[in-house]
Structure formats: structure tokens, C-alpha cells
Design an enzyme around this catalytic site. Structure first.
Site, PDB file in Angstrom:
ATOM      1  N   PHE A 154       0.807  -1.220   0.000  1.00  0.00           N
ATOM      2  CA  PHE A 154       0.000   0.000   0.000  1.00  0.00           C
ATOM      3  C   PHE A 154       0.839   1.267   0.000  1.00  0.00           C
ATOM      4  O   PHE A 154       0.367   2.329  -0.391  1.00  0.00           O
ATOM      5  CB  PHE A 154      -0.942   0.011   1.218  1.00  0.00           C
ATOM      6  CG  PHE A 154      -0.271   0.383   2.518  1.00  0.00           C
ATOM      7  CD1 PHE A 154      -0.070   1.709   2.873  1.00  0.00           C
ATOM      8  CD2 PHE A 154       0.182  -0.595   3.395  1.00  0.00           C
ATOM      9  CE1 PHE A 154       0.559   2.057   4.059  1.00  0.00           C
ATOM     10  CE2 PHE A 154       0.813  -0.269   4.580  1.00  0.00           C
ATOM     11  CZ  PHE A 154       1.001   1.066   4.914  1.00  0.00           C
ATOM     12  N   LYS A 197      -1.039  -7.866  -8.673  1.00  0.00           N
ATOM     13  CA  LYS A 197      -2.021  -7.863  -7.585  1.00  0.00           C
ATOM     14  C   LYS A 197      -1.618  -6.801  -6.584  1.00  0.00           C
ATOM     15  O   LYS A 197      -0.721  -6.982  -5.774  1.00  0.00           O
ATOM     16  CB  LYS A 197      -2.103  -9.229  -6.882  1.00  0.00           C
ATOM     17  CG  LYS A 197      -3.324  -9.300  -5.973  1.00  0.00           C
ATOM     18  CD  LYS A 197      -3.119 -10.121  -4.745  1.00  0.00           C
ATOM     19  CE  LYS A 197      -2.337  -9.454  -3.665  1.00  0.00           C
ATOM     20  NZ  LYS A 197      -2.943  -8.242  -3.071  1.00  0.00           N
ATOM     21  N   SER A 204       5.810  -6.831   4.309  1.00  0.00           N
ATOM     22  CA  SER A 204       6.448  -7.084   5.606  1.00  0.00           C
ATOM     23  C   SER A 204       7.347  -8.318   5.524  1.00  0.00           C
ATOM     24  O   SER A 204       7.187  -9.170   4.644  1.00  0.00           O
ATOM     25  CB  SER A 204       5.372  -7.315   6.671  1.00  0.00           C
ATOM     26  OG  SER A 204       4.741  -8.554   6.429  1.00  0.00           O
ATOM     27  N   CYS A 252       9.740   1.258   3.546  1.00  0.00           N
ATOM     28  CA  CYS A 252      10.721   0.278   4.010  1.00  0.00           C
ATOM     29  C   CYS A 252      12.105   0.898   4.137  1.00  0.00           C
ATOM     30  O   CYS A 252      13.004   0.275   4.673  1.00  0.00           O
ATOM     31  CB  CYS A 252      10.747  -0.942   3.109  1.00  0.00           C
ATOM     32  SG  CYS A 252      11.167  -0.566   1.406  1.00  0.00           S
ATOM     33  N   GLU A 278       9.852  -3.293  13.744  1.00  0.00           N
ATOM     34  CA  GLU A 278       9.443  -2.267  12.784  1.00  0.00           C
ATOM     35  C   GLU A 278       8.137  -1.604  13.251  1.00  0.00           C
ATOM     36  O   GLU A 278       7.173  -2.293  13.590  1.00  0.00           O
ATOM     37  CB  GLU A 278       9.218  -2.917  11.412  1.00  0.00           C
ATOM     38  CG  GLU A 278       8.894  -1.908  10.328  1.00  0.00           C
ATOM     39  CD  GLU A 278       8.845  -2.552   8.942  1.00  0.00           C
ATOM     40  OE1 GLU A 278       8.451  -3.724   8.844  1.00  0.00           O
ATOM     41  OE2 GLU A 278       9.204  -1.867   7.977  1.00  0.00           O
TER      42      GLU A 278
END
Lengths: 117, 483
Positions: B150, B174, B227, B282, B383
Site C-alpha cells: 500500500f 495484484k 512485511s 521500508c 518495525e
């Protein structure tokens, strides 16, 4: 708080200022100046699109749009000189705050075209 | 009434067979923007069949023609630059500058794909034995898929799609069901390109469609960004099913600030690194390690500058930090901030219970600065993926490197210094895939591979750069003798 505090805010303000100047000069029959303003507007929009560098986006301080308000109701010779001076001052002030050299150069050139040094 | 997003399969916009719809919200206004179908394995199968059927014609389309599509694609994205940027802001919550920066980097990936006619070339050698010549050729490898996150809904798909198809493969995307509108617009532009049907396909959804892509026998390879926990699953599932895979995971990125650094200038850049995209990237700076005397100066300057950041709706160009993606993200981030306080850290600037006038329903977390974080705590190791910067103290350069290298992640690390020896030693010693020197966000440009080590990457070939050419092609060795 500064209202010209991001790369985009500054470039968008500059493009909008040139759009207003284009309409101002078109309204008083100064077609060449109107055309030049429109050319600068298009360039500034391109610069905003092409020179936004995600990894060096940093907050910008010390600039407020209120300091660069144009009196577009005054179409006298003095009025025209005044808007040109303000535009030149605007570019002179904002160019050093931008950390992308290509964008800085474009702003400096706009300033020169408005009669700034 | 909001729309339900369609899939794009075999050159047509088609409704998913999904029975479940996932609502898509503007995280700042809470406006319901659309519903995203949670596409099924049957939807994926349709897309894979279309991509497979398109492969033979597409791979034999001259590579210069394939690259020419990218020229036209780039022009379309440039022409729609502001419109795309606004969609990114609305569905993600980032600022206009950040959205424009994202679209620009996406365009850089299209630029890179235009180089495929050069980069796909291989080499050869005459007379490897008497009258025998040997050459290598690169060929497209089949149907590829990407499962994208996202946080960069327009850019990350472009890390993969342009290079994959210009190499002659066919492709299925996707995207994240939280931000499907940017990719819908992307495919509206691709539709205008008049590519042969089936070359590019879009399947919206969450776990069922991702799983179906990973398990489908006709998918050659899968790219993933998300993730670490999911990246590991993606890697294991894909390899078990005999696929190529590049799975980029999460991160805990450290920034070392040396006493010889220009603290004020460094902090300005660190702000962008830590709070840009509300920390949801990230490569976000998560921990600033002040070395020796730099610690207190860094803490004071950060506290001063963090407090001045203007948080608000991204479409307001004076906004310097936007919202996080959802209320559940906000809750998770605020819980981690609270936990850090219980673990002995000091919350210097607290972004919990933050609100923005006029946008009271938004998922706001203010920029947060947490000092005196200890190495064995949650804040030092897990994180956050939010606008939270932890501060740790190191006694020396070596101590800072030890702290950084203890992390299970290895996505990025930066140093701020005016000393070349420190910079060199940092580059040499730190175990991270992307290293910054006086740059807080060490994001590789499109012609370099996007690094990542340890739990931040699962696979062999990274996204972007020459790695992507390797990933999307098969090498064939030809040995010839003519008598």
C-alpha cells in the site's frame, strides 16, 4: 507559520503567480508579456513534475506567501513595475531554499526574466 | 454510491467473482472511495490463462517495438502526472510532494525499461574449439506476477511491470487492496496503449488471489514487497512451487550521526527520512544513533524541528506530513509508543491522540520522537512503520556499527558525518543492502538493484537494475559448428 514550506508549495505558488500575471498582462493588451508569463507557468509546472526528488524532500522555512502578494488591480505603469519587482524578489528569495539544482536554476532564470539580478 | 473496482484481464475490464468486498477509504477524510473485490483463485486462473496465451505472440514482438510501448506509456504518465499524484494522496494519505516524488520514481522505472534492448543483449565467443562458436542469448521466461504494498501504490508496480513486459514476458499485478485506485488508473493508461490482450493483467484482492498466484503452475516468477513475515511466506511458498521469487520485506533502518556531522543540516534530512510518508516506507529512518557528544545535540535539534512539522491533509501543499493508512495502523503504532515508555524510553515528542482540525475522522499519528531507547527493547528492534523516530546513544563509531549490525533487518543504514574515513568504514562494515552517506533515505534509482539483506530480503535477484533483467530472462547457451 510559513505557507511556502515545501518544494511543491513553492513551485505551485510560482506557477499560479505566473498564471495571474499572464491574465493581468493579457487584460491590459500586453500580449508579449502575457505569453512570457504563460511560458514560465508551463516551465514551472514541468520543473515541479520533473525535479521532485523523494529522497531529499526537506521542510523549508522562512517564506510566507503574504510577503509576495501582487496588486493586480493596479494596471498603471507603476503598478506593473511593482508586480515585476515583487515577482523578482519572490524568485530571488525562494531559489536558494530549493535543494535541487535544476529547479533552483529555473527559478533563478524566472527571477531574471522579471528584471531581478 | 462508490464504485466496485474491476479486474483487468485479457484486455478487458471484468468483474471479479469475489463474494467479499474490501472498502477503500481516504485515510485523512475517511471518505469511502471504492470497494475492492477480494478476487478468487478462479479470477487468478483467468488472468494466468490470458497471460500464458499472450506470451508466444508477445515474446516474438520485436524488442524495439516492445520498448516503443514504454515510450508511449511514459508520455501518458507524464500527461497524467498531477491526476495520478492526487489519487495517490487520496488513497494513501501522503503529501503531494511525496506523491509526486513517487510518480517520478515510477517514471524512472519506465525509463529503465526503455533500455531493455541494450540490456538484454548477450555475448559470444568464436572458436571455443576448432570451428565451434558459443553464444549466450537472453529470452523472456513466461508469466510473471507482482504482489505490491500500500505504501507506494503507483511506484512499486512500476519497479516490475515495465521491465518484465519489455523483456517479452506477460504480467499479472495484484496490488494492495488498501490502495487499488492508483493501479486502476495505471491500467487505464496501459489499456490506452493497445498492448496485445493478455500482456498485462490486474487482479485485485488480498490473500486468496496472492496465494493462487504463488501456487499456479503457469506462473514463472513472483515479485513481492511488504512485511518480512509475509515476504518469508511468499518466498517459501514460491520456491516450494518451483518459481523464481524476489521478496522484499520490512526494515528497521538505523542512522548513525557522528559528532563531526552538521547537526542542523543532518536533522533536516533525517526529518524527511523518518517522517516522510508518515514513516510508512521500508527505507524510513527508524532509529537515529547519536555517537558520543552528538547524542544530546541531535536530541535537542530533532525535538525543535519535529515540533515544527505541519501535519495535515496531503492535498494541501503546505502539509509536510500526512496520515497513516488506517485506524488499525494508528492503534498499532500508538501501542508501540506506549510500550516504549514502559520499557524505559522517554517520549520527547508524543504523536498519540493527534488530531487535525477539519479532519477529525482521519487516522492521524503525529510525528513522535523517543529518546534514550535501549538496545534490547521493542522500539529498538521491531518495525513500527509509522512516524516514530527512536534515539539511541552509542559511545563510539564501533559501538554504533555493532548496534546496527545486531538488527535482524538489513534494508538500509545511513551515516551523517564529515569524515571520509568514518563514511568508508561504515560502507564497509554495516550489514545492510542500501547504505546512505549524508542521505537519510538511501533509495536506489531505477538502474541499480534495490538492496536488502537478512530478514529484509528473501531471494537471490533483487528488484530494479540489472538484477531485474536477470530475473525476467532465461539465459540460453548456443554452441554451433557448421561443416
Amino acid at each position: 507559520m510559513s505557507s511556502l514550506n515545501t518544494f511543491g508549495a513553492i513551485l505551485s505558488y510560482a506557477a499560479e503567480m505566473e498564471a495571474q500575471l499572464g491574465a493581468y498582462y493579457a487584460g491590459i493588451g500586453k500580449a508579449e508579456r502575457a505569453k512570457a508569463a504563460d511560458k514560465r507557468r508551463a516551465k514551472l509546472e514541468r520543473v515541479r513534475r520533473e525535479n521532485v526528488v523523494e529522497i531529499t524532500l526537506e521542510p523549508i522555512e522562512g517564506l510566507d506567501a503574504a510577503d509576495y502578494a501582487l496588486d493586480l488591480a493596479d494596471v498603471s505603469t507603476e503598478g506593473q513595475a511593482s508586480v515585476e519587482n515583487i515577482a523578482a524578489r519572490f524568485y530571488r528569495d525562494v531559489a536558494p531554499k530549493i535543494n535541487v539544482r535544476a529547479a533552483q536554476r529555473a527559478l533563478e532564470r524566472c527571477g531574471r526574466e522579471h528584471g531581478g539580478s | 454510491m462508490s464504485k466496485t473496482i474491476k479486474n483487468y484481464i485479457d484486455g478487458e475490464w471484468v468483474e471479479s467473482g469475489a463474494s467479499t468486498l474490501i472498502p477503500v477509504h481516504d485515510p485523512a477524510t475517511c471518505e469511502h472511495l471504492a470497494d475492492c473485490p477480494d478476487s478468487t483463485a478462479a479470477d487468478v486462473d483467468l488472468a494466468v490463462r490470458a497471460a500464458k496465451a499472450a506470451f508466444d505472440e508477445w515474446r516474438s514482438t520485436p524488442v524495439l517495438v516492445r520498448a516503443q510501448y514504454m515510450h508511449h506509456f511514459k508520455v501518458m504518465v507524464e500527461d497524467n502526472f498531477e491526476a495520478v499524484s492526487r489519487i495517490v494522496v487520496k488513497e494513501h494519505g501522503k503529501t503531494m510532494d511525496e506523491a509526486r516524488g513517487e510518480v517520478r520514481r515510477g517514471i524512472e522505472s519506465i525509463d529503465f525499461a526503455m533500455s531493455v534492448p541494450v540490456l538484454m543483449r548477450s555475448d559470444g565467443l568464436e572458436d571455443i574449439s576448432s570451428g565451434i562458436d558459443e553464444t549466450t542469448v537472453r529470452q523472456p521466461a513466461g508469466v510473471f506476477a507482482a504482489i505490491t504494498p500500500f505504501n507506494f501504490p503507483f511506484m512499486v508496480p512500476l519497479w516490475f511491470l515495465p521491465t518484465a513486459i519489455t523483456c517479452g514476458n506477460t504480467f499479472i499485478l495484484k496490488p494492495s487492496p488498501q490502495t487499488p485506485l492508483s493501479t486502476e488508473f495505471l491500467f487505464e493508461m496501459l489499456d490506452e496503449l493497445d498492448l496485445p490482450e493478455g500482456v498485462v493483467n490486474l487482479v485485485n484482492g488480498a490473500v486468496p488471489s496472492a496465494t493462487a498466484l504463488m501456487e499456479h503452475p503457469d506462473v514463472t516468477g513472483v515479485s513481492f514487497v511488504g512485511s518480512s513475515a509475509v515476504a518469508k511466506i511468499i518466498y517459501e511458498t514460491c520456491t516450494r512451487n518451483g518459481k523464481r521469487v524476489q521478496a522484499q520485506g520490512g526494515a528497521k533502518n538505523y542512522i548513525a550521526v557522528m559528532p563531526d556531522a552538521d547537526i542542523e543540516a543532518s536533522v533536516k534530512n533525517i526529518l524527511g527520512a523518518a517522517y516522510g510518508c508518515a514513516g510508512q516506507r521500508c527505507l524510513a529512518a527508524a532509529v537515529a544513533v547519536g555517537v558520543g557528544d552528538a547524542y544530546d545535540a541531535l536530541k535537542d535539534e530533532l525535538a525543535k524541528q519535529v515540533a515544527n512539522l505541519k501535519v495535515g491533509y496531503g492535498l494541501d501543499e503546505t502539509t509536510q506530513m500526512g496520515t497513516v493508512i488506517s485506524d488499525s495502523a494508528k492503534e498499532r503504532i500508538e501501542t508501540m509508543i506506549a510500550q516504549s515508555a514502559t520499557e524505559g524510553a522517554k517520549v520527547v515528542v508524543d504523536g498519540r491522540d493527534f488530531n487535525v482540525d477539519g479532519y477529525e475522522k482521519g487516522s492521524w499519528v503525529g510525528p513522535t520522537l523517543i529518546a534514550d531507547v535501549q538496545p534490547d527493547t521493542t522500539m529498538a528492534n521491531e518495525e513500527v512503520f509509522g512516524p516514530v523516530l527512536a534515539l539511541m546513544k552509542a559511545d563510539s563509531f564501533d559501538d554504533a556499527v555493532d548496534i546496527i549490525n545486531q538488527s535482524r533487518y538489513g534494508n538500509a543504514a545511513s551515516i551523517f558525518t564529515s569524515n571520509g574515513k568514518n563514511a568508508r568504514e561504515f560502507k564497509y562494515s554495516v550489514n545492510a543492502g542500501n547504505i546512505g552517506v549524508n542521505i537519510g533515505v538511501a533509495a536506489p534509482s531505477a538502474s541499480f538493484p534495490f538492496g536488502g539483506q537478512k530478514d529484509s530480503f528473501f531471494g537471490d535477484l533483487h528488484g530494479q537494475g540489472m538484477d531485474s533483467i536477470e530475473f525476467y530472462t532465461e539465459r540460453k547457451i548456443v554452441i554451433e559448428r557448421w561443416v
